[in-house]
Structure formats: C-alpha cells, structure tokens
Design an enzyme around this catalytic site. Structure first.
Site, short mmCIF file in Angstrom:
data_model
loop_
_atom_site.label_atom_id
_atom_site.label_comp_id
_atom_site.label_asym_id
_atom_site.label_seq_id
_atom_site.Cartn_x
_atom_site.Cartn_y
_atom_site.Cartn_z
N HIS A 29 34.64 37.86 44.53
CA HIS A 29 35.73 38.65 44.78
C HIS A 29 36.02 38.84 46.33
CE1 HIS A 29 37.09 39.26 40.61
NE2 HIS A 29 35.74 39.21 40.22
N GLU B 30 38.60 39.62 47.97
CA GLU B 30 39.63 40.67 48.16
C GLU B 30 38.83 41.90 48.40
OE1 GLU B 30 39.44 40.14 43.49
OE2 GLU B 30 39.12 38.93 45.49
N CYS C 105 36.85 34.20 40.98
CA CYS C 105 36.10 34.44 40.02
C CYS C 105 36.59 33.62 38.71
CB CYS C 105 36.05 36.05 39.78
SG CYS C 105 35.01 36.43 38.50
#
Length: 529
Positions: free
Chosen positions: A504, A506, A379
C-alpha cells in the site's frame, strides 16, 4: 514533556483529528519535536478487525499496527512515523491490566478502575511520549465528552493534569457552533459541552469552535463568558476548501501563539514549507479525471489515504484531479457503466477484502488493459490484475484467488503458507514494512529510481509462485520481489501505464513527498489526455 489534550463535544465527526494534526504541524513549524497519541475508547484491541463502515479506513503503521485513520493524518501533517503504541484503546489497556493481575503483579489487591486502570493509561501515555523523543505530545481523546466508555481515560488525564507542573498540560476542546433557521450562530451546544467537562473535573483552556462561517465577535464573547476561557482562547474553525488549509487558519486565529504562551514555550524557528505547499496546491491548473472502482464508494473515509496520496502527487505534478467513485457491483451488472470508463484518463482499483464486487473490478481492469487506459492497482487491485491476465491472456479458465473460490482449478492467488493454520483474525496478516528488490530496466525501477524499496503491507493472499513463469511468458512482469519469492509489483511493459503493487504505497505518501507510484500515475494520465 508538554501535553496538549484534545477533546470533543456535541457530536463526533467535527474534525478533532485534523485539529490535533494541525496544532502539531504549527508547533513543528516553530521548531518543536511533536508526537501524537490517539485514544480510542472501544474495546477492540485495534482497528484491524473493524469494517470501514464503522470507523473508515484502517491505517497501517510501519511496525504493522492497524490503527484509526487519524494516525494517518498525524503522520501526513507531522511528516513522521508512529508505532502501534501511539494508538491506545480500551482493549489494549484492559488486556494489559488483566495480564498483570494474572501474573500477580498487583500483590493480591482488588483490581479497580481507579487506580489500576487509570495508572495503566497514564504510564502508557508517558512511556510513549518519552520514547518518541518529542518536546510536545498531543493526545486526542476519541468520541465526545459524556460517552461512558471514555470516562477512565478522562479521569486519567485529570490525574495527569494534577500531577504534572502547571504549565505542562493544556486542554483544547473542539465543539460545534451551528446555525439556526435564521442563520444565527448558536452557542448553547458549546455551553453544555464545556459544562460537562467541568463536571468531570476538567476545564478547557481553549475552545475550538467548528462553524460554517467565522465566529462573530458577539459569539466569541458569549462562548468566553459561559466556558470561562479568555476571548483570545475561543478559536473560530470555520469550513475551508481543503484540510491542508486548517493549520494556516488556526495560525491566523492565534492558536499557536496562545498555546505556546500557556505552555511557556518560545519560538525556535519558522518553517514556511507548509504555507508554500498550500499556495502551490491552490495555484495549479489543468485537470485529469479518473475512476476509482471500489465497494465502499459512499464512504470517502474508507479510502482517505488514497485520496491524500493522489492529492500529494497532483500538487507535485502541477495538475488538479477529479476522482469518480464507482461501485464495482454496478460495473458488473451494467454494461453501460463499463463502457463509460472510456471517459476517464485513468482507472484505479484499491485494496479490500471479501468477495463482493470482485467480478466488477476484474471487468474494469480488463477494460483498462484492453483499451490501454493508465491503470494503478493496489494490493487487491494487483491480485485481481493477475487473475484477469491469467484468465483472458494466459488462457487459464476460471483462474481465481482461493479467497473467493477455494476450489478454483487455477489458484493464481493463494493464501500465505503461514496463514493457513491461523484461527484469530486480529493482527495476523502480513503487516507493516517489508523490503523489495526491483528488477533492472522495469517501470518499477524507473518510478522509484532505486534498486530496493520499503513499503507497508496488509494482506493474507498473494501471487502463487507456481504460475509466475507461465504468466510472465505472456507479457506481465513481476518487477519487484521480497526475499526472492514474494511478488511485490506486477506491470505490463507494453502498456502506457499498467502498474500494480501488493503493498500500500498510499500509507507512506506525504505532502511535499508524494508516493512514487501515485505521482507516476498522475503523470501518465496527464500524458494520456
């Protein structure tokens, strides 16, 4: 629908979220469909406008819900996807009640905590549980017993317990058993906490006692006596090396079987994949070490999803990792700190907001690029990579993001057009899942082994289309796009590993199913050693 309510006593931060997620994982292993709800008693509508210093990471769900980090643990442990309705806040409840009052839905009645607010809470819980299609709904109540802001929620749960069939609702109370100076396990905090529950009309069916070492038999007996729960329902939850060991510990303590007995459930199957994953995690050898350049480095919960995604990737790749959190401001003011980055196998710059630490992160990215150290940018980490490349390779002096310099001569990162006239901050970013098309023959396509991907976003600014052609002429490639105009991935093909994403990744990483960029990053560092 079966409900398991998890409350906490004595102090916050005891691990209610991990306990809740672990209970859910173990019940899923027995063949049940499980969902989870997190109650946060703060007045905020959601976690989106709160600093990580307040509640740690803001976790983003597939529908764009900005929620408490515990929902991230639920998704990872249960390998599921939740919605913003799975996070109930005081703000959401009162907002709904007041809206109904303004529409005249209460037929002229005086609107009160009981029954109107408590009814809203009960309806919300039951609707979410029903819509999920689950067999069991876990409900974690944030804060601790006795907090004034959680009273309406506890009262609603008391009413639900009375309204549901007797074997449909069970209360699990997580508490603390500290050691005194002589090393004796003290039960007094637990005694007071369970007494506080009973004063609210709630009686714990299970006490999960957090402790440094396993509870002694004498401690279990004392807690059982004063808490009015059977000894088999006093669960020792001592410290473990890794949170993924908690489900195994609770299973060994007999908690799953006891819950199933109380809820009148029978085992359907026996899934051992979690045990196998933990065994693999504990047996891997070798290590890579990398630096994470951020500004919330003293608060690990600010980057919990990144930490867990790295763990998932490391387990799958068969390699341990050691991460060092480095303050971006230190990098900016200390040349030695910058040069010390050569000691690492990789460098990662996570997402974030605000101007503080930006130049330090840019210096770290430049160092990674110039010294060909594997780099992963997430990001903001992608945006700063574009800024660094524009300044130092393309030659656009003072290139910047309009977030940090509204008057930059080269706004290579600019605010989204739909963001320019917004006034409110909450839930107004580009949030949730978006598709991206990957370019053929790129690192992105190689990492994902796909032509299209879906990932979660949380940002207001992105790459300015006016500069794309000029930047790509100098060797940075935008290898994924959304709708042909929003840049999703930037990479530098001539480097060993230089991969950045506007999204993102994750947030979608799971134990046993690591995020592709994180797995590729770990493997690149292994190759770079």
């Amino acid at each position: 629908m079966k409900y398991i309510v998890v409350t906490g006593g004595v102090m916050s931060g005891l691990g209610k979220g991990i306990t809740t997620a672990s209970i859910g994982r173990n019940l899923k292993n027995k063949g049940y469909r499980v969902t989870a709800i997190k109650i946060d008693p703060y007045i905020n509508i959601d976690a989106g406008t709160m600093s990580p210093y307040q509640h740690g990471e803001v976790y983003v769900l597939k529908d764009g819900g900005e929620v408490d980090l515990d929902l991230g643990n639920y998704e990872r442990f249960l390998d599921t996807e939740l919605t913003h309705d799975h996070n109930i806040t005081t703000g959401k409840i009162y907002n709904s009640v007041i809206s109904k009052e303004r529409r005249g839905e209460y037929l002229g009645k005086t609107v009160q905590i009981i029954p109107h607010v408590t009814n809203e809470i009960k309806d919300w819980i039951r609707d979410v549980a029903s819509d999920s299609g689950a067999d069991i709904c876990l409900i974690e109540v944030g804060g601790t017993i006795g907090d004034i802001e959680s009273m309406p929620f506890l009262e609603a749960l008391r009413q639900m317990h009375r309204e549901e069939p007797e074997d449909n609702t069970i209360f699990v109370h997580v508490t603390l058993v500290p050691l005194d100076a002589q090393g004796e396990q003290k039960t007094k905090p637990t005694q007071h906490s369970t007494r506080d529950m009973r004063e609210l009309g709630l009686a714990p069916n299970v006490v999960v006692a957090r402790c440094e070492e396993p509870l002694l038999e004498s401690t279990i007996s004392k807690i059982s006596l004063f808490s009015d729960v059977p000894e088999e329902a006093v669960i020792s939850a001592n410290d473990v090396e890794d949170i993924y060991e908690v489900p195994l510990m609770l299973e060994k303590e007999g908690l799953t079987n006891y819950l199933m007995k109380m809820l009148n459930l029978n085992k359907i199957t026996e899934d051992t994949s979690w045990n196998e994953m933990v065994s693999k995690m504990k047996s891997i050898t070798g290590e890579v070490k990398f630096a994470i350049i951020g500004k919330y480095t003293h608060l690990g919960d600010s980057y919990i999803s990144i930490r867990e995604a790295l763990k998932h990737a490391a387990i799958e790749s068969g390699c341990n990792f050691k991460s060092t959190w480095i303050d971006a401001e230190l990098i900016n003011r200390d040349s030695d700190a910058l040069e010390n980055l050569s000691d690492y196998d990789g460098i990662l710059v996570p997402g974030g907001f605000g101007e503080r630490g930006i130049e330090g992160k840019i210096k770290a990215i430049q160092y990674a690029r110039e010294h060909d150290i594997p780099y992963l940018g997430l990001c903001l980490g992608m945006q700063l990579s574009v800024i660094e490349f524009a300044r130092n390779v393309v030659g656009l002096e003072n290139a910047n993001s309009t977030e940090f310099d509204p008057y930059t001569p080269h706004p290579v990162i600019d605010i989204l057009p739909e963001q320019k006239d917004l006034v409110n901050m909450g839930a107004t970013m580009r949030l949730g899942t978006y598709e991206a098309c990957l370019k053929q023959g790129t690192l992105a396509q190689q990492i994902y082994s796909a032509d299209e991907i879906v990932e979660r976003h949380r940002h207001r600014y992105e790459v300015n289309p006016e500069y794309i052609e000029k930047i790509e002429k100098h060797g940075m490639i935008f290898s994924a796009m959304n709708n042909g105009k929003r840049m999703e991935i930037a990479e530098i093909p001539v480097k060993k590993f230089f991969f950045t994403s506007q999204f993102h990744p994750e947030f979608t990483s799971r134990p046993g199913h690591p995020s592709p960029p994180f797995k590729a990053f770990i493997e690149a560092m292994m190759d770079n050693k």
